[in-house]
Write a protein that holds these residues in place. Structure first.
Motif, PDB file in Angstrom:
ATOM      1  N   TYR A  56       0.863  -1.183   0.000  1.00 27.74           N
ATOM      2  CA  TYR A  56       0.000   0.000   0.000  1.00 27.74           C
ATOM      3  C   TYR A  56       0.896   1.229   0.000  1.00 27.74           C
ATOM      4  CZ  TYR A  56      -3.488  -3.414   1.522  1.00 27.74           C
ATOM      5  OH  TYR A  56      -4.301  -4.516   1.593  1.00 27.74           O
ATOM      6  N   ALA A  57       0.551   2.191  -0.807  1.00 30.59           N
ATOM      7  CA  ALA A  57       1.367   3.406  -0.897  1.00 30.59           C
ATOM      8  C   ALA A  57       0.458   4.607  -1.086  1.00 30.59           C
ATOM      9  CB  ALA A  57       2.358   3.308  -2.064  1.00 30.59           C
ATOM     10  N   ILE A  58       0.932   5.756  -0.618  1.00 31.19           N
ATOM     11  CA  ILE A  58       0.149   6.984  -0.748  1.00 31.19           C
ATOM     12  C   ILE A  58       1.098   8.175  -0.840  1.00 31.19           C
ATOM     13  CG2 ILE A  58      -0.071   7.531   1.727  1.00 31.19           C
ATOM     14  CD1 ILE A  58      -3.079   8.152   1.112  1.00 31.19           C
ATOM     15  N   GLY A  59       0.679   9.200  -1.533  1.00 26.94           N
ATOM     16  CA  GLY A  59       1.439  10.442  -1.600  1.00 26.94           C
ATOM     17  C   GLY A  59       1.102  11.336  -0.427  1.00 26.94           C
ATOM     18  N   ASP A  60       1.868  12.434  -0.303  1.00 30.28           N
ATOM     19  CA  ASP A  60       1.545  13.368   0.774  1.00 30.28           C
ATOM     20  C   ASP A  60       0.661  14.484   0.237  1.00 30.28           C
ATOM     21  OD1 ASP A  60       3.397  14.812  -0.660  1.00 30.28           O
ATOM     22  OD2 ASP A  60       4.966  14.680   0.839  1.00 30.28           O
ATOM     23  N   ARG A  61       0.708  15.633   0.862  1.00 30.88           N
ATOM     24  CA  ARG A  61      -0.245  16.712   0.582  1.00 30.88           C
ATOM     25  C   ARG A  61      -0.420  16.950  -0.921  1.00 30.88           C
ATOM     26  NH1 ARG A  61       0.403  22.516   3.482  1.00 30.88           N
ATOM     27  NH2 ARG A  61       0.691  21.036   5.179  1.00 30.88           N
ATOM     28  N   GLY A  62      -1.680  16.981  -1.357  1.00 26.25           N
ATOM     29  CA  GLY A  62      -1.987  17.208  -2.758  1.00 26.25           C
ATOM     30  C   GLY A  62      -2.222  15.938  -3.550  1.00 26.25           C
ATOM     31  N   SER A  63      -1.727  14.803  -3.036  1.00 24.06           N
ATOM     32  CA  SER A  63      -1.935  13.532  -3.734  1.00 24.06           C
ATOM     33  C   SER A  63      -2.315  12.429  -2.751  1.00 24.06           C
ATOM     34  CB  SER A  63      -0.672  13.140  -4.506  1.00 24.06           C
ATOM     35  OG  SER A  63       0.435  12.997  -3.636  1.00 24.06           O
ATOM     36  N   ASP A  64      -2.906  12.822  -1.626  1.00 21.78           N
ATOM     37  CA  ASP A  64      -3.245  11.860  -0.585  1.00 21.78           C
ATOM     38  C   ASP A  64      -4.736  11.596  -0.473  1.00 21.78           C
ATOM     39  OD1 ASP A  64      -3.875  14.346   0.357  1.00 21.78           O
ATOM     40  OD2 ASP A  64      -2.758  14.186   2.235  1.00 21.78           O
ATOM     41  N   ASP A  65      -5.451  11.746  -1.583  1.00 21.64           N
ATOM     42  CA  ASP A  65      -6.886  11.483  -1.574  1.00 21.64           C
ATOM     43  C   ASP A  65      -7.225  10.056  -1.986  1.00 21.64           C
ATOM     44  OD1 ASP A  65      -5.998  11.929  -4.145  1.00 21.64           O
ATOM     45  OD2 ASP A  65      -7.859  12.880  -4.813  1.00 21.64           O
ATOM     46  N   ARG A  66      -6.213   9.260  -2.387  1.00 24.18           N
ATOM     47  CA  ARG A  66      -6.458   7.877  -2.749  1.00 24.18           C
ATOM     48  C   ARG A  66      -5.242   7.035  -2.408  1.00 24.18           C
ATOM     49  NH1 ARG A  66      -6.146   7.504  -9.340  1.00 24.18           N
ATOM     50  NH2 ARG A  66      -4.198   8.673  -9.617  1.00 24.18           N
ATOM     51  N   LEU A  67      -5.515   5.767  -2.146  1.00 25.16           N
ATOM     52  CA  LEU A  67      -4.523   4.804  -1.690  1.00 25.16           C
ATOM     53  C   LEU A  67      -4.225   3.826  -2.820  1.00 25.16           C
ATOM     54  CD1 LEU A  67      -2.999   3.367   0.740  1.00 25.16           C
ATOM     55  CD2 LEU A  67      -5.147   2.133   1.113  1.00 25.16           C
ATOM     56  N   ALA A  68      -2.948   3.605  -3.112  1.00 27.87           N
ATOM     57  CA  ALA A  68      -2.553   2.667  -4.156  1.00 27.87           C
ATOM     58  C   ALA A  68      -2.355   1.282  -3.563  1.00 27.87           C
ATOM     59  CB  ALA A  68      -1.271   3.130  -4.831  1.00 27.87           C
ATOM     60  N   VAL A  69      -2.918   0.276  -4.221  1.00 27.43           N
ATOM     61  CA  VAL A  69      -2.679  -1.120  -3.869  1.00 27.43           C
ATOM     62  C   VAL A  69      -1.671  -1.663  -4.882  1.00 27.43           C
ATOM     63  CG1 VAL A  69      -3.704  -3.382  -3.465  1.00 27.43           C
ATOM     64  CG2 VAL A  69      -5.030  -1.313  -2.991  1.00 27.43           C
ATOM     65  N   LEU A  70      -0.549  -2.205  -4.395  1.00 30.91           N
ATOM     66  CA  LEU A  70       0.554  -2.614  -5.255  1.00 30.91           C
ATOM     67  C   LEU A  70       0.754  -4.122  -5.249  1.00 30.91           C
ATOM     68  CD1 LEU A  70       3.244  -0.056  -3.977  1.00 30.91           C
ATOM     69  CD2 LEU A  70       1.621   0.296  -5.844  1.00 30.91           C
TER      70      LEU A  70
END
Length: 282
Positions: A54-68
């Protein structure tokens, strides 16, 4: 996975087997995989369980969670579903719920921060507010104890010791507000005497080993009786210089005890550099 490659380069790197009975100053890293999805260009938080990351960006790109998958390919995106300020780290509890640490506070104006629990299987969301006892703090490092108690480490510069905040209350309890308490300090001092802000935290699946990272160094700690805060406030059992990651922020363990390092960039390309560094412990 390859086993020995020089540290640096874009992608996911792997820290070769490394005992932590004595502090180390260098270690070999190798690339495991490179996430190429543009949605991870600001990657800040990483967690791994089984063959799923699971990965996520910080401010500005943290509205969705990536499943890897294990090749760092995004198999699906999961909407966070809760308004965020600045997600900086994450952890997976023993029930498989992904907890996002919305704890970033560059302006130091948040007296409380939020943990967002995302149950990917049922698509349920849980929000828990964490309240500091002494005002606002910027936090990029977050971990969970085996019982689900939150542990936060402040991001401080100038060689100052970071403060550890934790609570005896589990995030899985019914309370929507948890009061944090100061629970020690940690000073991330590298073998060369330098000290940098702590940008990520992780605990292995057995809760016997913990890790903290800065943008340059990696600190490994033995955990006794699941007391994560006490472990982080003690002396590390291993210190290694990480790969060349100008924006190195995330750290995570696989179930097999491999230590994974993730970066937003490697300074040479626009692709994110998730550096997965397998560190095996026994």
């Amino acid at each position: 996975m390859v086993r020995t490659v020089a540290a640096c380069g874009i992608g996911v790197s792997v820290l070769a087997s490394c005992g932590v009975t004595q502090p180390e100053s260098t270690a070999a890293f190798e690339t495991w995989c490179t996430p190429t999805d543009p949605g991870l260009s600001e990657l800040s938080g990483l967690a791994w369980t089984g063959d799923t990351g699971y990965a996520i960006g910080d401010r500005g790109s943290d509205d969705r969670l990536a499943v890897l998958d294990r090749a760092c390919e995004v198999t699906r995106w999961v909407e966070v579903g809760v308004e965020t300020v600045d997600v900086e780290d994450m952890a997976v509890d023993r029930a498989g719920i992904v907890w996002l640490a919305d704890t970033g506070d560059n302006d130091s104006d948040r007296d409380s921060v939020t943990l967002i629990g995302v149950d990917v299987r049922s698509d349920r969301r849980t929000s828990v507010s964490l309240r500091y006892p002494d005002g606002a703090h910027d936090v990029e490092a977050f971990a969970l104890t085996p019982s689900g108690q939150p542990v936060l480490i402040t991001k401080v510069s100038g060689g100052a010791s970071a403060t550890i905040y934790s609570s005896a209350e589990s995030v899985t309890a019914s309370s929507q507000l948890i009061d944090l308490a100061r629970n020690g300090t940690v000073s991330a001092t590298a073998p060369d005497g330098s000290s940098r802000p702590i940008t990520g935290a992780a605990v292995d699946a057995d809760a016997t080993v913990g890790a903290l990272r800065t943008k340059k160094d990696l600190f490994v700690f033995d955990i006794a009786d699941g007391d994560v805060a006490a472990a982080f406030s003690g002396a590390p059992t291993g210190v290694v210089e990480g790969p060349d990651q100008p924006q190195g922020e995330a750290v995570a363990f696989t179930d097999a005890g491999e230590l994974l390092l993730a970066s937003e960039a490697d300074g040479a390309a626009d692709l994110p550099a998730v550096v997965l560094a397998p560190f095996h412990h026994s």
